[in-house]
Design a protein around this motif. Structure first.
Motif, mmCIF file in Angstrom:
data_model
loop_
_atom_site.group_PDB
_atom_site.id
_atom_site.type_symbol
_atom_site.label_atom_id
_atom_site.label_comp_id
_atom_site.label_asym_id
_atom_site.label_seq_id
_atom_site.Cartn_x
_atom_site.Cartn_y
_atom_site.Cartn_z
ATOM 1 N N ALA A 170 21.364 -89.423 -64.026
ATOM 2 C CA ALA A 170 21.654 -88.043 -63.617
ATOM 3 C C ALA A 170 22.487 -88.027 -62.340
ATOM 4 O O ALA A 170 23.414 -87.212 -62.193
ATOM 5 C CB ALA A 170 20.344 -87.277 -63.412
ATOM 6 N N ALA A 171 22.186 -88.938 -61.410
ATOM 7 C CA ALA A 171 22.947 -88.999 -60.160
ATOM 8 C C ALA A 171 24.382 -89.461 -60.416
ATOM 9 O O ALA A 171 25.315 -88.968 -59.777
ATOM 10 C CB ALA A 171 22.252 -89.948 -59.183
ATOM 11 N N ASP A 224 26.047 -88.920 -63.171
ATOM 12 C CA ASP A 224 26.722 -87.748 -63.766
ATOM 13 C C ASP A 224 27.204 -86.794 -62.681
ATOM 14 O O ASP A 224 28.310 -86.248 -62.744
ATOM 15 C CB ASP A 224 25.757 -87.016 -64.709
ATOM 16 C CG ASP A 224 25.726 -87.636 -66.094
ATOM 17 O OD1 ASP A 224 26.768 -88.166 -66.536
ATOM 18 O OD2 ASP A 224 24.666 -87.589 -66.744
ATOM 19 N N GLU A 225 26.376 -86.591 -61.665
ATOM 20 C CA GLU A 225 26.748 -85.698 -60.565
ATOM 21 C C GLU A 225 27.916 -86.273 -59.771
ATOM 22 O O GLU A 225 28.813 -85.547 -59.338
ATOM 23 C CB GLU A 225 25.545 -85.481 -59.658
ATOM 24 C CG GLU A 225 25.765 -84.477 -58.533
ATOM 25 C CD GLU A 225 26.039 -83.069 -59.045
ATOM 26 O OE1 GLU A 225 26.727 -82.311 -58.316
ATOM 27 O OE2 GLU A 225 25.581 -82.731 -60.154
ATOM 28 N N VAL A 226 27.903 -87.604 -59.564
ATOM 29 C CA VAL A 226 29.014 -88.262 -58.872
ATOM 30 C C VAL A 226 30.312 -88.097 -59.649
ATOM 31 O O VAL A 226 31.378 -87.850 -59.070
ATOM 32 C CB VAL A 226 28.686 -89.760 -58.655
ATOM 33 C CG1 VAL A 226 29.945 -90.550 -58.319
ATOM 34 C CG2 VAL A 226 27.666 -89.907 -57.531
ATOM 35 N N ASN A 227 30.235 -88.224 -60.975
ATOM 36 C CA ASN A 227 31.433 -88.052 -61.792
ATOM 37 C C ASN A 227 32.003 -86.645 -61.664
ATOM 38 O O ASN A 227 33.216 -86.448 -61.736
ATOM 39 C CB ASN A 227 31.128 -88.351 -63.265
ATOM 40 C CG ASN A 227 30.954 -89.832 -63.522
ATOM 41 O OD1 ASN A 227 31.534 -90.656 -62.823
ATOM 42 N ND2 ASN A 227 30.150 -90.193 -64.510
ATOM 43 N N ALA A 228 31.106 -85.688 -61.458
ATOM 44 C CA ALA A 228 31.555 -84.293 -61.349
ATOM 45 C C ALA A 228 32.012 -83.939 -59.937
ATOM 46 O O ALA A 228 32.971 -83.178 -59.756
ATOM 47 C CB ALA A 228 30.429 -83.349 -61.780
ATOM 48 N N SER A 229 31.343 -84.502 -58.915
ATOM 49 C CA SER A 229 31.601 -84.072 -57.538
ATOM 50 C C SER A 229 32.246 -85.123 -56.652
ATOM 51 O O SER A 229 32.734 -84.802 -55.570
ATOM 52 C CB SER A 229 30.274 -83.631 -56.888
ATOM 53 O OG SER A 229 29.641 -82.637 -57.653
ATOM 54 N N ALA A 249 26.030 -85.257 -53.673
ATOM 55 C CA ALA A 249 26.084 -86.183 -54.815
ATOM 56 C C ALA A 249 25.864 -87.622 -54.358
ATOM 57 O O ALA A 249 25.168 -88.395 -55.020
ATOM 58 C CB ALA A 249 27.421 -86.057 -55.542
ATOM 59 N N GLN A 258 22.169 -88.062 -53.425
ATOM 60 C CA GLN A 258 21.356 -88.124 -54.627
ATOM 61 C C GLN A 258 21.455 -89.505 -55.272
ATOM 62 O O GLN A 258 20.448 -90.069 -55.714
ATOM 63 C CB GLN A 258 21.822 -87.060 -55.626
ATOM 64 C CG GLN A 258 21.033 -87.048 -56.924
ATOM 65 C CD GLN A 258 21.557 -86.008 -57.914
ATOM 66 O OE1 GLN A 258 22.312 -85.100 -57.549
ATOM 67 N NE2 GLN A 258 21.145 -86.122 -59.163
ATOM 68 N N LEU A 259 22.657 -90.075 -55.295
ATOM 69 C CA LEU A 259 22.838 -91.402 -55.882
ATOM 70 C C LEU A 259 22.102 -92.462 -55.070
ATOM 71 O O LEU A 259 21.418 -93.327 -55.640
ATOM 72 C CB LEU A 259 24.326 -91.739 -55.963
ATOM 73 C CG LEU A 259 24.654 -93.141 -56.488
ATOM 74 C CD1 LEU A 259 24.140 -93.322 -57.916
ATOM 75 C CD2 LEU A 259 26.145 -93.419 -56.410
ATOM 76 N N CYS A 280 30.351 -95.433 -61.955
ATOM 77 C CA CYS A 280 31.197 -95.120 -60.808
ATOM 78 C C CYS A 280 31.777 -96.405 -60.243
ATOM 79 O O CYS A 280 31.346 -97.511 -60.596
ATOM 80 C CB CYS A 280 30.429 -94.344 -59.730
ATOM 81 S SG CYS A 280 29.263 -95.345 -58.775
#
Length: 295
Positions: free
Chosen positions: A178-179, A181-186, A192, A195-196, A278
């Motif tokens: 999930a983290a 995915d957030e990195v890919n978006a932000s 982000a 969270q990672l 990432c």
């Protein structure tokens, strides 16, 4: 049974503590005490021998007392193994969490060697003299689970510990995905990034290895232009989907970042070819290492 509902398993003293291990220890102690007492009774003039005999006697009695002390003080469960960690009341004041453990060794003898990550030594609270020894900075957070006097009910304690440790690892993978995915978006910054770091700090990554004869080494990939990158996978499913014939070494990100400079690595690729993932460039290694130290 799902990972979340696994019970805490408890093991106590054997009903009959007399076995080859305790008899061997008792025999050595009796022999040393007999030697020391004989020297003290017979020898009257050799001060050095008298001093040595007293030293042997006192040290033997101290070690014997330390061995007997747990039997006198622990009346309930001696060893507890559960979803959150392992507790050996002879050695520890509180459980050691599985995410603090680097590796386990055992399965063949009557000892399980629990190797704690160096970055987590301070979180291990040892009991008695083990705690004092660790407090001098000469000890470590790692410890041995000695099974000779524990009633294991025929279970392989090493396998049980390994099973719980793997279950704990699997339970942390979804948060990392999930983290990512957030990195890919932000991008790798702000919330982000935090969270990672929170999600990945206690997850052992799978680092591919290749064999050259009997020597295993990191499987470093050279990109166009000579850039050296190291792949790392978050879980077995993603690793095996991309590298079905390779070996791997489980390694935590903080330990990995400590060694990549010695291999001239220019970037870390997390889950290459198996989304989400990432890329962490060399110029951010120090930043990531500092963030991980704070977790």
């Amino acid at each position: 049974m799902t990972d979340a509902t696994r019970p805490v398993r408890t093991f106590g003293w054997k009903a009959n503590p007399i076995n080859r291990h305790t008899l061997k220890f008792a025999g050595v102690c009796v022999a040393l005490v007999a030697f020391a007492v004989t020297c003290l009774v017979i020898e009257r003039n050799d001060q050095q021998l008298i001093t040595f005999a007293w030293s042997v006697l006192l040290i033997t009695l101290l070690v014997a007392g330390l061995k007997l002390w747990p039997y006198l003080m622990i009346s309930g469960p001696v060893l507890e193994i559960g979803p959150d960690g392992v507790l050996d009341r002879r050695k520890l004041l509180k459980p050691v969490r599985w995410r603090c453990v680097r590796t386990l060794y055992g399965g063949l003898g009557d000892v399980v060697d629990v190797r704690v990550r160096p970055q987590r030594f301070s979180s291990v609270k040892k009991a008695g003299f083990a705690g004092l020894w660790k407090g001098t900075l000469l000890g470590s957070g790692s410890f041995l689970i000695k099974l000779a006097t524990i009633e294991t009910n025929g279970e392989n304690i090493y396998s049980l510990c390994s099973e719980y440790m793997r279950a704990d690892e699997r339970a942390r993978v979804p948060a990392v995905i999930a983290a990512l995915d957030e990195v890919n978006a932000s991008g790798l910054h702000g919330a982000a990034l935090d969270q990672l770091i929170d999600a990945i700090c206690d997850l052992p990554l799978r680092i591919p290895l290749h064999e050259e004869g009997r020597l295993q080494s990191f499987d470093v990939v050279k990109e166009d232009g000579g850039t050296k990158v190291m792949p790392a996978f978050t879980d077995a499913q993603r690793y095996e989907s991309m590298r079905p014939h390779d070996y791997y070494s489980p390694m935590f990100l903080d330990a990995l970042l400590a060694i990549v400079p010695y291999h001239g690595i220019d970037a870390l690729l997390i889950n290459p070819g198996a989304e989400p993932g990432c890329r962490i460039e060399k110029d951010r290694f120090a930043e990531f290492a500092e963030l991980l130290r704070g977790r």
